[in-house]
Design an enzyme around this catalytic site. Structure first.
Site, PDB file in Angstrom:
ATOM      1  N   GLU A 548      34.178  -6.493 -16.573  1.00 45.97           N
ATOM      2  CA  GLU A 548      33.884  -8.112 -16.438  1.00 45.97           C
ATOM      3  C   GLU A 548      34.411  -8.836 -17.729  1.00 45.97           C
ATOM      4  O   GLU A 548      34.610 -10.067 -18.002  1.00 45.97           O
ATOM      5  CB  GLU A 548      32.431  -7.916 -16.384  1.00 45.97           C
ATOM      6  CG  GLU A 548      31.527  -6.901 -14.973  1.00 45.97           C
ATOM      7  CD  GLU A 548      32.343  -7.443 -14.084  1.00 45.97           C
ATOM      8  OE1 GLU A 548      32.442  -8.963 -13.997  1.00 45.97           O
ATOM      9  OE2 GLU A 548      32.156  -6.485 -13.287  1.00 45.97           O
ATOM     10  N   HIS A 551      37.796 -10.217 -17.525  1.00 41.30           N
ATOM     11  CA  HIS A 551      38.116 -11.303 -17.044  1.00 41.30           C
ATOM     12  C   HIS A 551      37.177 -12.781 -17.565  1.00 41.30           C
ATOM     13  O   HIS A 551      37.826 -13.866 -17.405  1.00 41.30           O
ATOM     14  CB  HIS A 551      36.464 -11.544 -15.572  1.00 41.30           C
ATOM     15  CG  HIS A 551      37.225 -11.098 -14.451  1.00 41.30           C
ATOM     16  ND1 HIS A 551      37.851 -11.203 -14.122  1.00 41.30           N
ATOM     17  CD2 HIS A 551      36.103  -9.467 -14.036  1.00 41.30           C
ATOM     18  CE1 HIS A 551      38.042 -10.316 -12.325  1.00 41.30           C
ATOM     19  NE2 HIS A 551      37.698  -9.523 -12.788  1.00 41.30           N
ATOM     20  N   HIS A 554      39.739 -13.950 -20.099  1.00 41.45           N
ATOM     21  CA  HIS A 554      40.785 -14.487 -18.957  1.00 41.45           C
ATOM     22  C   HIS A 554      40.447 -15.991 -19.092  1.00 41.45           C
ATOM     23  O   HIS A 554      41.017 -16.777 -19.133  1.00 41.45           O
ATOM     24  CB  HIS A 554      41.196 -13.986 -17.476  1.00 41.45           C
ATOM     25  CG  HIS A 554      42.025 -14.595 -17.426  1.00 41.45           C
ATOM     26  ND1 HIS A 554      41.931 -13.835 -16.234  1.00 41.45           N
ATOM     27  CD2 HIS A 554      43.006 -15.584 -17.730  1.00 41.45           C
ATOM     28  CE1 HIS A 554      43.812 -14.303 -15.650  1.00 41.45           C
ATOM     29  NE2 HIS A 554      44.412 -14.956 -16.198  1.00 41.45           N
TER      30      HIS A 554
END
Length: 761
Positions: A548, A551, A554
């Site tokens: 997680e 992500h 990102h």
């Protein structure tokens, strides 16, 4: 569409934001009597008493605000008002866009479209989060209502002929194209494609059908998601005499209730008891019955899935596509259903014989076959059933009980605070990014357990905000998730109201909307002798948190001028790459040794314990990969070609069982588990993305980090060639650049085959 949703939200000046960082970095904390030193970041997650005192001080000394510092979000009425005002703003923006005629207006047309998209996203993404994670049911219901209202308006805009035609004019005007940035051209192309995917050139009646179908799919899909955790029966009955003669422990049967006749045990389909039966019951028929009960869903759930598939067939037919998969795979890395199936088949061909060899020990045990007897792959796969895996694996594990004890010991080296602090140190070394605790204002979070982390760049300062909702809570979603609440973007030229967003400033002085995300997990805590409650993570939970956080990075580092292509707003079959790459770090002994220290002694995690764990992660790994490939193939099958005349005969459970039987490897021909496969909605026709990105991540890891996981050169390379682009750059070009394989840039079947030819996922 004006929104690209991913898997799947104060008053401030243009001066640099004064960080509300808790000024304790470097402060040391004495934990119990152990003398263990910890950082502030670690302490706010590990010391429950300290966190409670901080929270009380926050309540006393900080001003009132709403969720995520949005002053609207102090109540459900405020949420509805925020949605209403945003909808009003969106209507005004749409009208301005429809009336854009001058050259200057056309030059700003795409940026204004992006602003319209951002206005919608900030409600839809927010509501997506609230309806999934807010503990107050009234918020959940209000969020669902606002989501439906705004989603419907978004679909209306997606079929607005005037907006589409003006966008075409902009993209076909050479003079305007000269002054547009690369980002603006890319966003314009994406939005034009979304218009066209919405049947923009069809007759008005068909466009209205598209809107209605999209809305129906959204509603039935959410109903499907909401019911994936439910089994068909709360318990099953098994004859007492059969159970008692099965060889199962009397200590386990003593925990079972009996029916009124006393002749049957009632085995629950929840909790630990059915799992213990699967692990310890020698009777295969009983294991089979329990396994099927755990995997079966109610018939109503299969009906929801069937309806979802039917609606998608109608939608794709309406838009002139052969299948929903054809419709979805436009502008994805894969490009076509044929390429996806080719990738899956390539991976299956590599993995299936390896999976068969992994299951050979079970087949031999079931048949009591000597090692000298050759067993073919097909023979093994026909003998070993899915309800055998836990039982025989448990027998295998019991031969090394010390390994199980060491597994339990290992978690006490990895408190949640340890792991979060370790992630910050890792990000600092590879990306120049740190995570810093930040004081929250009254009303900023939805639960007192939520921690706010500011994401700080060595070069840019504050670049984003992560709200960590990581502890278990009644009614909370069971699956871990990364929710985008607010995307990164540059502040629009005419924007002057920053009351509902959080802002930052680039090194060049440019003001931008901070990306705001929420990480949601369900980690449990344990009581310590000193009265604190601390969370110790199992190794698979560490991997989940790393995933997680991949992500999250990102979202933080994919900082583009326009929100449509920022962070995780990229191709669905590319978006899992950063998160899956982080799983490799979570399985690297050098990283784990750096992070892990015992909560009492501060000693680092023993290398022998870590090696034992990492060896165990290889157990049946090819079976797991093949299982994921079957799920990806099911996704393609359910979203493949169906004629309109056949849709009433669609039976997803039969399709699932037939496919399982054909593909083999722990084939399920007993349950209707497909109704519990929630990703069939959120990742419809794109579930292959998970395996695809696992294959890419494996190659990226080998290229950049295998020799040194703390390699700053590798980190900068991944950040500069992949993360920073968000959805701006062609994903195949990003992969070609980071792997230094120029031939991959053109994508296509050969590139898909190259990626699929992987053993180590």
């Amino acid at each position: 569409m004006l929104i690209q949703k991913i898997l799947l939200n104060k008053e401030i000046s243009r001066l640099p934001r004064i960080l509300s960082i808790l000024n304790y970095t470097g402060l040391r904390w004495l934990s119990g009597s152990s003398g263990r030193n910890t950082t502030e970041l670690q302490r706010i997650f590990d010391d429950s008493k300290y966190w409670q005192s901080l929270s009380e001080n926050t309540t006393q000394y900080t001003k009132e605000t709403g969720l995520f510092k949005n002053p609207y979000l102090t109540s459900t009425d405020g949420l509805r008002q925020f949605s209403h005002d945003s909808l009003h703003k969106a209507h005004k923006l749409a009208e301005i866009l429809r009336n854009s005629v001058s050259k200057e207006e056309k030059v700003h047309y795409i940026m204004n479209l992006d602003q319209l998209s951002d206005t919608l996203c900030r409600v839809i993404d927010l509501c997506e989060f609230l309806r999934s994670a807010h503990p107050d049911q009234s918020y959940v219901e209000a969020a669902q209502m606002c989501h439906e209202e705004m989603f419907e308006f978004m679909n209306v805009l997606n079929t607005d002929v005037v907006l589409c035609n003006k966008l075409k004019e902009v993209l076909e005007d050479p003079e305007i194209l000269k002054v547009l940035s690369e980002e603006e051209r890319k966003v314009g192309e994406i939005l034009l494609d979304d218009f066209e995917k919405s049947g923009i050139y069809m007759k008005a009646g068909i466009r209205e059908q598209f809107i209605e179908l999209s809305q129906q799919i959204s509603v039935i899909g959410q109903e499907f998601i909401n019911n994936t955790d439910y089994v068909a029966k709360e318990f099953i009955k098994v004859k007492r005499d059969e159970m008692d003669k099965s060889g199962i422990s009397p200590l386990l049967t003593a925990r079972l209730n009996r029916d009124l006749t006393g002749k049957y045990y009632k085995i629950p389909t929840y909790g630990q008891i059915p799992l213990q039966i699967l692990k310890s019951c020698p009777d295969e028929d009983i294991r089979k019955e329990v396994w099927a009960a755990l995997h079966n869903c109610p018939k109503a759930q299969i009906q929801r899935l069937n309806q979802l598939v039917r609606l998608r067939v109608i939608l794709s037919n309406l838009l002139g596509k052969q299948s929903y998969s054809d419709y979805q795979l436009d502008n994805k890395m894969a490009g076509s259903p044929e390429n996806v199936k080719g990738f899956i088949k390539t991976l299956m061909n590599v993995t299936k014989p390896l999976a068969a060899r992994e299951l050979e020990f079970i087949a031999r045990d079931k048949l009591n076959a000597p090692d000298s007897r050759h067993m073919s792959d097909n023979e093994i796969l026909s003998i070993v059933k899915p309800w055998d895996k836990n039982y025989f694996s448990s027998k295998y594990d019991s031969d090394n009980e010390m390994a199980m004890i060491r597994d339990e010991q290992l978690r006490y080296y990895f408190s949640l605070g340890n792991v979060i602090n370790g992630l910050s140190e890792l990000f600092k070394r590879i990306y120049g990014i740190t995570l810093q605790p930040s004081r929250t204002e009254n009303g900023e979070t939805w639960s007192p357990d939520v921690r706010r982390l500011d994401v700080i760049s060595e070069e840019e300062g504050l670049v984003g905000v992560i709200y960590c909702d990581l502890f278990e809570r009644v009614g909370k979603i069971s699956n871990p998730a990364h929710f985008t609440v607010c995307c990164s973007r540059q502040v629009y030229p005419d924007e002057n109201d920053f009351t509902t967003i959080q802002t930052g400033q680039n090194s060049d002085g440019t003001v931008f909307q901070l990306p705001v995300i929420s990480l949601v997990c369900n980690f449990s805590t344990v009581a310590l002798p000193n009265g604190n409650r601390t969370c110790f993570l199992h190794m698979n939970e560490i991997e989940t948190l790393f995933h997680e956080m991949g992500h999250a990075m990102h979202s933080m580092l994919g900082r583009t001028r326009l929100q449509n292509i920022s962070g995780t707003r990229c191709a669905t079959d590319f978006v899992e790459l950063p998160s899956i790459l982080m799983e490799h770090f979570a399985r690297d002994i050098r990283v784990l040794r750096t992070i892990g220290s015992h909560y009492e002694t501060s000693e680092p995690a023993p290398e022998a314990l870590l090696n034992d764990y990492l060896d165990k992660t290889q157990f049946l790994q090819h079976c797991e990969t093949y299982s994921q490939a079957k799920m990806a193939m099911l996704d393609q099958k359910l979203h493949g070609s169906f004629s309109l005349s056949d849709i009433e005969r669609i039976d997803s459970a039969k399709i699932y069982q037939k496919l399982e039987t054909r593909l083999q490897v722990l084939a399920d021909d007993e349950s209707n588990w497909c109704g519990r496969f929630g990703h069939l909605f959120g990742y419809g026709a794109t579930y292959y993305s998970y395996l695809f990105d696992r294959a890419i991540a494996s190659k990226v890891w080998d290229s950049l980090f295998k020799d040194d996981p703390f390699n700053r050169t590798g980190g900068e390379k991944f950040k500069e060639r992949v993360l920073k682009w968000g959805g701006l750059k062609n994903p195949w070009s990003c992969i070609a650049d980071v792997l230094e394989k120029p031939d991959l840039a053109k994508g296509g079947a050969e590139a898909m085959t190259y990626i699929g030819d992987s053993e180590d996922l």
